[in-house]
Design a protein around this motif. Structure first.
Motif, PDB file in Angstrom:
ATOM      1  N   PHE A 148     -24.707 -27.303 -25.351  1.00  0.00           N
ATOM      2  CA  PHE A 148     -26.051 -27.209 -24.681  1.00  0.00           C
ATOM      3  C   PHE A 148     -25.370 -27.160 -23.254  1.00  0.00           C
ATOM      4  N   ILE A 149     -25.864 -26.242 -22.499  1.00  0.00           N
ATOM      5  CA  ILE A 149     -25.211 -26.303 -20.900  1.00  0.00           C
ATOM      6  C   ILE A 149     -26.449 -26.557 -20.071  1.00  0.00           C
ATOM      7  N   GLU A 218     -29.189 -39.606 -23.636  1.00  0.00           N
ATOM      8  CA  GLU A 218     -29.878 -39.481 -25.123  1.00  0.00           C
ATOM      9  C   GLU A 218     -29.270 -37.849 -25.438  1.00  0.00           C
ATOM     10  N   GLY A 219     -27.703 -37.659 -25.186  1.00  0.00           N
ATOM     11  CA  GLY A 219     -27.356 -36.369 -25.612  1.00  0.00           C
ATOM     12  C   GLY A 219     -26.609 -36.570 -26.928  1.00  0.00           C
ATOM     13  N   ILE A 224     -22.067 -31.109 -24.706  1.00  0.00           N
ATOM     14  CA  ILE A 224     -22.856 -30.706 -23.551  1.00  0.00           C
ATOM     15  C   ILE A 224     -22.254 -30.455 -22.345  1.00  0.00           C
ATOM     16  N   ALA A 225     -22.406 -29.553 -21.413  1.00  0.00           N
ATOM     17  CA  ALA A 225     -21.640 -29.666 -20.230  1.00  0.00           C
ATOM     18  C   ALA A 225     -22.962 -29.385 -19.113  1.00  0.00           C
ATOM     19  N   ILE A 226     -22.686 -29.696 -17.996  1.00  0.00           N
ATOM     20  CA  ILE A 226     -23.536 -29.787 -16.833  1.00  0.00           C
ATOM     21  C   ILE A 226     -22.885 -28.983 -15.931  1.00  0.00           C
ATOM     22  N   TYR A 291     -16.172 -22.757 -23.485  1.00  0.00           N
ATOM     23  CA  TYR A 291     -14.939 -23.827 -23.438  1.00  0.00           C
ATOM     24  C   TYR A 291     -15.901 -25.133 -24.217  1.00  0.00           C
ATOM     25  N   THR A 292     -16.934 -25.318 -24.058  1.00  0.00           N
ATOM     26  CA  THR A 292     -17.677 -26.678 -24.752  1.00  0.00           C
ATOM     27  C   THR A 292     -17.874 -26.174 -26.405  1.00  0.00           C
ATOM     28  N   ALA A 293     -18.277 -25.002 -26.653  1.00  0.00           N
ATOM     29  CA  ALA A 293     -18.340 -24.816 -27.874  1.00  0.00           C
ATOM     30  C   ALA A 293     -17.035 -24.797 -28.737  1.00  0.00           C
TER      31      ALA A 293
END
Ligand SMILES: CCCCCCCCCCCCCCCCCCCCCCCC(=O)SCCNC(=O)CCNC(=O)[C@H](O)C(C)(C)COP(=O)(O)OP(=O)(O)OC[C@H]1O[C@@H](n2cnc3c(N)ncnc32)[C@H](O)[C@@H]1OP(=O)(O)O
Ligand code: NDP
Length: 448
Positions: A148-149, A218-219, A224-226, A291-293
């Motif tokens: 989730f980006i 709430e993640g 998650i990445a921002i 990278y997050t996944a």
């Protein structure tokens, strides 16, 4: 082969805000570099007089998508628009659409936001905070979700000078703000807005900070990445130099200067102008999604997409580049010969506004009236001066953003990805090239 491009092959991707500036460039790059992706779901709000398909075809008909369509004429078949209004409960989405999204989505890119500095706090909270919260709830019900980006802004903590890739707490809990929006009426909200937003300059940056806190709180177990871009400008290289389709940030000011309307701006010449081309933001975003996944970092990572930390560019340098570009390629039908200066104190800014902006506008309007035409210059000038006054906060301060996570991301990329994917850090090292590429193509794109 690019590992990042290969990663997105066979994926079902959900993009919010795909009809916006960043969303379009993101969608284009995905379709161009990962032609085997399964589908891109885009949440599109209905617009009067246009079907969803018509909105999609209008976007695909733009110059931005020419390259993609050359290699894949049926590119529209990869895009599945879903009617959704992020201001509404459950996004006012049909049940079947919702079921399909929940069952199939692998990656979410959440771009939708209101970026208006003058948005009513209720509207900004609704879109930048509550919609993010709702999307997280949806994401938690997606069994196939890998990443989730979330798009925030480098200015979400612009009340600080030194900003790290961490989430800073807000003085008031987002939940309390959300609750209060339910029972306070609009007039009271307007009255208490300055007290609530404190040292944030506008409702946009404040609600983006709240949005980040919601993500953190709430993640849950989501990956998650921002992404925090600074001031996003026209494309540097991809799919071609100089693509931009809005007047946000400096773009409108550059046009107004080139056309001879704007002659003076309150800006600190030595303050840092942290500009980042849109294609570099998209490159970083796709790399962060991969990278997050794939690597599933233990905690939420924040990536600054900024240029000032490594090799800062000052507004004075930017101004000189802009003026030089007007000499090379002048605007057609300019109101006056372009020339501009930066003033630093508000008294001289008021003086210049009266002498070089309002007075010529009044004279020109008198001329229009005398020649039987409708006056319009004062209206345009008033709007321009309002915009400048809203941007002044950003042209008179400097921030330092750290970029360790972006550096780390680059080191994790394959040699091929490092070669084809230009990230922010390299752009910062080639800053003058980057700025001249920012200015000249912008002129070509928007002149006229
Ligand atoms: C030493 C030599 C010196 C030489 C000097 C040379 C000068 C060179 C120029 C340098 C540039 C300096 C300026 C830099 C400014 C940098 C600011 C950076 C701030 C970034 C911070 C955060 C970044 C982000 O996170 S997100 C993106 C940021 N969001 C925005 O930028 C949105 C800001 N805009 C607004 O909030 C609104 O537009 C607002 C409130 C300013 C105005 O609202 P209003 O209701 O009055 O108008 P709109 O409905 O928005 O538009 C009506 C109409 O006007 C057109 N328009 C909009 N903006 C501009 C503009 N900037 N210029 C011209 N025209 C504009 C718009 O298209 C509409 O047209 P219609 O035809 O009516 O549709
Ligand atoms: N541009 C910049 O300089 C920067 C942008 N960012 C962030 O990047 C992201 C994208 O920004 P940018 O592309 O510039 O913004 P745009 O204003 O160009 O795009 C906003 C998008 O959000 C959509 N949207 C707005 N309201 C709703 C709604 N109620 N329901 C569904 N969709 C909605 C818009 O749809 P529609 O077409 O229907 O209006 C549009 O697609 C934002 O999160 C922003 O905060 C961060 C830093 C800098």
């Amino acid at each position: 082969m690019s590992m990042i491009a290969a990663f997105y092959g066979n994926k079902s991707i959900l993009i919010t805000g795909a009809t916006g500036f960043l969303g379009k460039v993101l969608m284009e790059k995905l379709l161009r570099t990962s032609p085997h992706l399964k589908v891109i779901y885009i949440l599109v709000r209905p617009k009067a007089g246009q079907t969803l398909q018509q909105r999609v075809f209008q976007i695909l008909d733009s110059k931005l998508f020419e390259k993609v369509k050359e290699s894949c004429p049926n590119v529209h078949e990869k895009i599945r628009p879903i009617s959704a209004d992020l201001d509404q409960r459950d996004f006012a989405m049909g049940k079947e659409d919702m079921q399909e999204l929940l069952a199939s989505t692998n990656i979410i890119f959440h771009c939708a936001a209101t970026v208006r500095f003058d948005a009513h706090l209720r509207n900004a909270v609704q879109l930048n905070v509550i919609a993010t919260q709702q999307l997280l709830v949806m994401a938690s019900q997606m069994p196939k979700l890998e990443a989730f980006i979330h798009f925030s802004t480098a200015f979400s903590n612009c009340n600080l000078n030194q900003i790290d890739e961490v989430i800073y707490p807000c003085p008031v809990e987002p939940r309390k703000i959300i609750d209060s929006m339910e029972w306070l009426d609009d007039t009271i909200i307007e009255e208490i807005t300055p007290k609530l937003i404190r040292d944030w300059p506008n409702t946009y940056t404040y609600t983006k900070a709240l949005g980040e806190m919601v993500i953190q709180q709430e993640g849950g177990n989501l990956n998650i990445a921002i992404i925090r871009p600074s001031i996003v400008g026209p494309s540097w290289q991809e799919p071609f130099p100089g693509w931009v389709d809005n007047l946000n940030g400096p773009s409108g000011m550059i046009i107004a200067t080139g056309k001879g309307f704007l002659r003076s701006i309150r800006a600190t010449p030595m303050a840092v102008a942290d500009l980042i081309p849109v294609d570099m933001v998209v490159n970083l975003t796709l790399a962060a999604g991969w990278y997050t996944a794939v690597h599933r970092p233990k905690s939420l990572l924040i990536y600054h997409s900024t240029t000032g930390g490594l090799n800062p560019c000052k507004w004075s340098e930017m101004g000189l580049q802009v003026l030089a570009s007007f000499k090379k390629i002048p605007f057609e039908k300019a109101f006056r010969r372009p020339n501009a200066n930066f003033t630093t104190n508000s008294l001289s800014a008021q003086y210049w506004n009266a002498v070089t902006h309002r007075a010529p506008a009044i004279v020109y309007d008198c001329y229009l009236v005398l020649t039987g035409r409708k006056p319009r210059m004062m209206k345009l000038m008033t709007r321009l001066l309002k915009t400048i006054s809203m941007l002044e906060y950003f042209t008179n301060r400097s921030w330092e953003w750290t970029s360790a996570n972006s550096e780390m991301l680059r080191s994790e990329m394959s040699p091929e990805d490092q070669r084809v994917t230009v990230l922010t850090t390299q752009a910062a090292r080639n800053r003058m090239d980057c700025i001249s590429r920012y200015c000249l193509p912008l002129r070509k794109s928007l002149a006229g």
